[in-house]
Write a protein that holds these residues in place. Structure first.
Motif, PDB file in Angstrom:
ATOM      1  N   THR A  78       0.993  -1.519  -0.079  1.00  0.00           N
ATOM      2  CA  THR A  78      -0.195  -0.127   0.032  1.00  0.00           C
ATOM      3  C   THR A  78       0.740   1.234   0.108  1.00  0.00           C
ATOM      4  N   LEU A  79       1.960   1.282   0.792  1.00  0.00           N
ATOM      5  CA  LEU A  79       3.061   2.387   0.423  1.00  0.00           C
ATOM      6  C   LEU A  79       3.453   2.607  -0.640  1.00  0.00           C
ATOM      7  N   ARG A  80       4.063   1.544  -1.454  1.00  0.00           N
ATOM      8  CA  ARG A  80       4.547   1.402  -2.327  1.00  0.00           C
ATOM      9  C   ARG A  80       3.027   1.877  -3.106  1.00  0.00           C
ATOM     10  N   ALA A  81       2.172   1.691  -3.378  1.00  0.00           N
ATOM     11  CA  ALA A  81       0.433   2.472  -4.310  1.00  0.00           C
ATOM     12  C   ALA A  81       1.047   3.632  -3.962  1.00  0.00           C
ATOM     13  N   ARG A  82       1.053   4.147  -2.977  1.00  0.00           N
ATOM     14  CA  ARG A  82       0.136   5.653  -2.756  1.00  0.00           C
ATOM     15  C   ARG A  82       1.578   6.929  -2.872  1.00  0.00           C
ATOM     16  N   VAL A  83       2.498   6.051  -3.194  1.00  0.00           N
ATOM     17  CA  VAL A  83       3.487   6.732  -3.554  1.00  0.00           C
ATOM     18  C   VAL A  83       3.668   6.905  -5.026  1.00  0.00           C
ATOM     19  N   GLU A  84       3.339   5.831  -5.380  1.00  0.00           N
ATOM     20  CA  GLU A  84       3.677   5.583  -6.950  1.00  0.00           C
ATOM     21  C   GLU A  84       2.242   6.723  -7.566  1.00  0.00           C
ATOM     22  N   GLY A  85       1.163   6.389  -7.144  1.00  0.00           N
ATOM     23  CA  GLY A  85       0.329   7.078  -7.664  1.00  0.00           C
ATOM     24  C   GLY A  85      -0.073   8.639  -7.457  1.00  0.00           C
ATOM     25  N   ALA A  86       0.412   9.014  -6.353  1.00  0.00           N
ATOM     26  CA  ALA A  86       0.505  10.379  -5.952  1.00  0.00           C
ATOM     27  C   ALA A  86       1.808  10.953  -6.722  1.00  0.00           C
ATOM     28  N   THR A  87       3.482  10.064  -6.991  1.00  0.00           N
ATOM     29  CA  THR A  87       4.179  10.944  -8.079  1.00  0.00           C
ATOM     30  C   THR A  87       3.747  10.834  -9.846  1.00  0.00           C
ATOM     31  N   GLU A  88       2.824  10.094 -10.251  1.00  0.00           N
ATOM     32  CA  GLU A  88       2.506  10.060 -11.174  1.00  0.00           C
ATOM     33  C   GLU A  88       1.360  11.082 -11.282  1.00  0.00           C
ATOM     34  N   ALA A  89       0.326  11.607 -10.269  1.00  0.00           N
ATOM     35  CA  ALA A  89      -0.257  12.355 -10.202  1.00  0.00           C
ATOM     36  C   ALA A  89       0.214  14.282 -10.807  1.00  0.00           C
ATOM     37  N   LEU A  90       1.614  13.723  -9.577  1.00  0.00           N
ATOM     38  CA  LEU A  90       1.993  15.119  -9.577  1.00  0.00           C
ATOM     39  C   LEU A  90       2.651  15.444 -11.279  1.00  0.00           C
ATOM     40  N   ALA A  91       3.404  14.227 -11.235  1.00  0.00           N
ATOM     41  CA  ALA A  91       4.045  14.332 -12.783  1.00  0.00           C
ATOM     42  C   ALA A  91       2.996  15.154 -14.048  1.00  0.00           C
ATOM     43  N   ARG A  92       1.817  14.630 -14.223  1.00  0.00           N
ATOM     44  CA  ARG A  92       1.332  15.165 -14.874  1.00  0.00           C
ATOM     45  C   ARG A  92       0.361  16.604 -14.318  1.00  0.00           C
ATOM     46  N   LEU A  93      -0.373  17.104 -13.815  1.00  0.00           N
ATOM     47  CA  LEU A  93      -0.007  18.373 -12.887  1.00  0.00           C
ATOM     48  C   LEU A  93       0.760  19.000 -12.734  1.00  0.00           C
ATOM     49  N   LEU A  94       2.193  18.966 -12.255  1.00  0.00           N
ATOM     50  CA  LEU A  94       3.336  19.483 -12.330  1.00  0.00           C
ATOM     51  C   LEU A  94       4.023  19.535 -12.972  1.00  0.00           C
ATOM     52  N   ALA A  95       3.497  19.142 -14.451  1.00  0.00           N
ATOM     53  CA  ALA A  95       4.683  19.075 -15.775  1.00  0.00           C
ATOM     54  C   ALA A  95       5.354  20.219 -16.330  1.00  0.00           C
ATOM     55  N   ASP A  96       4.327  21.379 -16.345  1.00  0.00           N
ATOM     56  CA  ASP A  96       4.499  22.813 -16.749  1.00  0.00           C
ATOM     57  C   ASP A  96       6.142  23.794 -15.314  1.00  0.00           C
ATOM     58  N   GLN A  97       6.439  22.789 -14.449  1.00  0.00           N
ATOM     59  CA  GLN A  97       7.081  23.359 -13.563  1.00  0.00           C
ATOM     60  C   GLN A  97       8.294  22.601 -13.919  1.00  0.00           C
ATOM     61  N   PRO A  98       9.225  24.419 -13.670  1.00  0.00           N
ATOM     62  CA  PRO A  98      10.800  24.000 -13.936  1.00  0.00           C
ATOM     63  C   PRO A  98      11.579  22.633 -12.959  1.00  0.00           C
ATOM     64  N   GLU A  99      11.693  21.409 -13.682  1.00  0.00           N
ATOM     65  CA  GLU A  99      12.312  20.112 -12.889  1.00  0.00           C
ATOM     66  C   GLU A  99      13.817  20.963 -11.515  1.00  0.00           C
ATOM     67  N   ALA A 100      14.054  22.073 -11.584  1.00  0.00           N
ATOM     68  CA  ALA A 100      15.149  22.391 -10.546  1.00  0.00           C
ATOM     69  C   ALA A 100      13.846  22.943  -9.203  1.00  0.00           C
ATOM     70  N   ALA A 101      12.927  24.251  -9.206  1.00  0.00           N
ATOM     71  CA  ALA A 101      12.255  24.773  -9.072  1.00  0.00           C
ATOM     72  C   ALA A 101      11.054  23.747  -8.429  1.00  0.00           C
ATOM     73  N   ILE A 102      11.101  22.329  -8.563  1.00  0.00           N
ATOM     74  CA  ILE A 102      10.125  20.904  -7.637  1.00  0.00           C
ATOM     75  C   ILE A 102      11.017  20.176  -6.824  1.00  0.00           C
ATOM     76  N   ALA A 103      12.575  20.403  -7.388  1.00  0.00           N
ATOM     77  CA  ALA A 103      13.629  19.545  -6.591  1.00  0.00           C
ATOM     78  C   ALA A 103      13.945  20.691  -5.273  1.00  0.00           C
ATOM     79  N   GLU A 104      13.673  22.206  -5.340  1.00  0.00           N
ATOM     80  CA  GLU A 104      14.042  22.449  -4.232  1.00  0.00           C
ATOM     81  C   GLU A 104      13.190  22.716  -3.843  1.00  0.00           C
ATOM     82  N   ALA A 105      11.789  22.589  -3.890  1.00  0.00           N
ATOM     83  CA  ALA A 105      10.581  22.787  -2.797  1.00  0.00           C
ATOM     84  C   ALA A 105      10.824  21.256  -1.778  1.00  0.00           C
ATOM     85  N   ALA A 106      10.379  20.312  -2.956  1.00  0.00           N
ATOM     86  CA  ALA A 106      11.492  19.358  -2.248  1.00  0.00           C
ATOM     87  C   ALA A 106      12.297  19.353  -1.129  1.00  0.00           C
ATOM     88  N   ASP A 107      13.270  19.806  -0.658  1.00  0.00           N
ATOM     89  CA  ASP A 107      14.088  19.968  -0.184  1.00  0.00           C
ATOM     90  C   ASP A 107      13.859  20.453   0.652  1.00  0.00           C
TER      91      ASP A 107
END
Length: 273
Positions: A78-107
């Protein structure tokens, strides 16, 4: 900050990618994925700890899902599924966000999540103890989830200290800024239970005879929200909040755009809670 990291967490509830990931793990239907996904950091628990830590669900609704879900998918799956599903959703929704901005926000968000106080925060502590993902979108979601559950634990403490139950707080919020039509079925309470709670809140002076919030109720709610904010304030001293806010604003807006009407209680964009 909650209004910015909550929508990032919420993709696990309101996106087709998340639903598909839970279904692929064996969790058919929205509520099996919901209860298993949120409870998985606690291990293969039964209904009682989830009734306590989720707080405003009818016990019967929780018992229909737990512990049965663990026969369909282990907490680890279940833990694997929730991370995979959320990550796939964010990849679609944040596709226009710079990778550097996503990485900085994550950090930055992870730095805040790493600084939470675990004492008295069951769901926050359980999520904080999970391994930190390396992939930026997964790390962004996991940090948002840890901070979200940490804040929720503090909110429950504030409500309990105010002398209210989860059901009473839910019914009052439905009168204040949610709707009964949305909140009641999403939390599993019967009409009889809901109406009895309305009468109890009227006796307490939180609702008037017509079921509308009183000034006593509004003042009590403001203090609960203030206590919630105080309990959640600790981690934010570890990061540049202004920088993180600037990074998250467009990301949060993109995630909110796909959210339906829901009982989470986020204020309208641009308004304070």
């Amino acid at each position: 900050m909650w209004t910015l990291f909550e929508p990032i967490h919420d993709v696990t509830y309101f996106t087709p990618e998340a639903l598909a990931a839970f279904q692929a793990a064996g969790l058919k239907g929205f509520w099996r994925g919901y209860f298993a996904g949120r409870a998985a950091p606690l291990g293969p628990v039964g209904a009682a700890p989830v009734v306590a830590s989720f707080f405003n669900f009818a016990p019967g609704m929780v018992a229909r899902a737990l512990p049965d879900v663990w026969q369909r998918a282990t907490p680890e799956d279940t833990l694997r599924a929730r991370v995979e599903g959320a990550t796939e959703a964010l990849a679609r929704l944040l596709a226009d966000q710079p990778e550097a901005a996503i990485a900085e926000a994550a950090d930055l968000l992870q730095a805040a999540a790493a600084d939470i106080e675990p004492g008295g925060r069951v769901l926050g502590a359980a999520n904080a103890a999970l391994p930190t993902p390396q992939e930026p979108l997964a790390r962004l979601w996991q940090a948002a989830t840890t901070l979200r559950e940490h804040r929720g634990d503090g909110h429950i403490a504030a409500v309990v200290a105010a002398g209210l139950t989860g059901r009473e707080m839910l019914v009052w919020r439905a009168a204040h800024d949610l709707s009964r039509e949305t909140a009641q079925p999403a939390r599993g309470w019967t009409d009889e239970e809901w109406d009895a709670t309305t009468r109890r809140l009227t006796e307490l002076g939180w609702l008037d005879a017509d079921g509308r919030p009183t000034e006593t109720g509004r003042a009590g709610h403001r203090e609960i929200e203030a206590a919630t904010d105080r309990a959640a304030a600790g981690p934010w001293g570890a990061v540049d909040v202004d920088r993180l806010r600037a990074l998250l604003e467009q990301m949060a807006a993109a995630c909110r755009a796909v959210m339906p009407m829901n009982p989470i209680g986020l204020p309208e964009q641009g308004k304070a809670s």
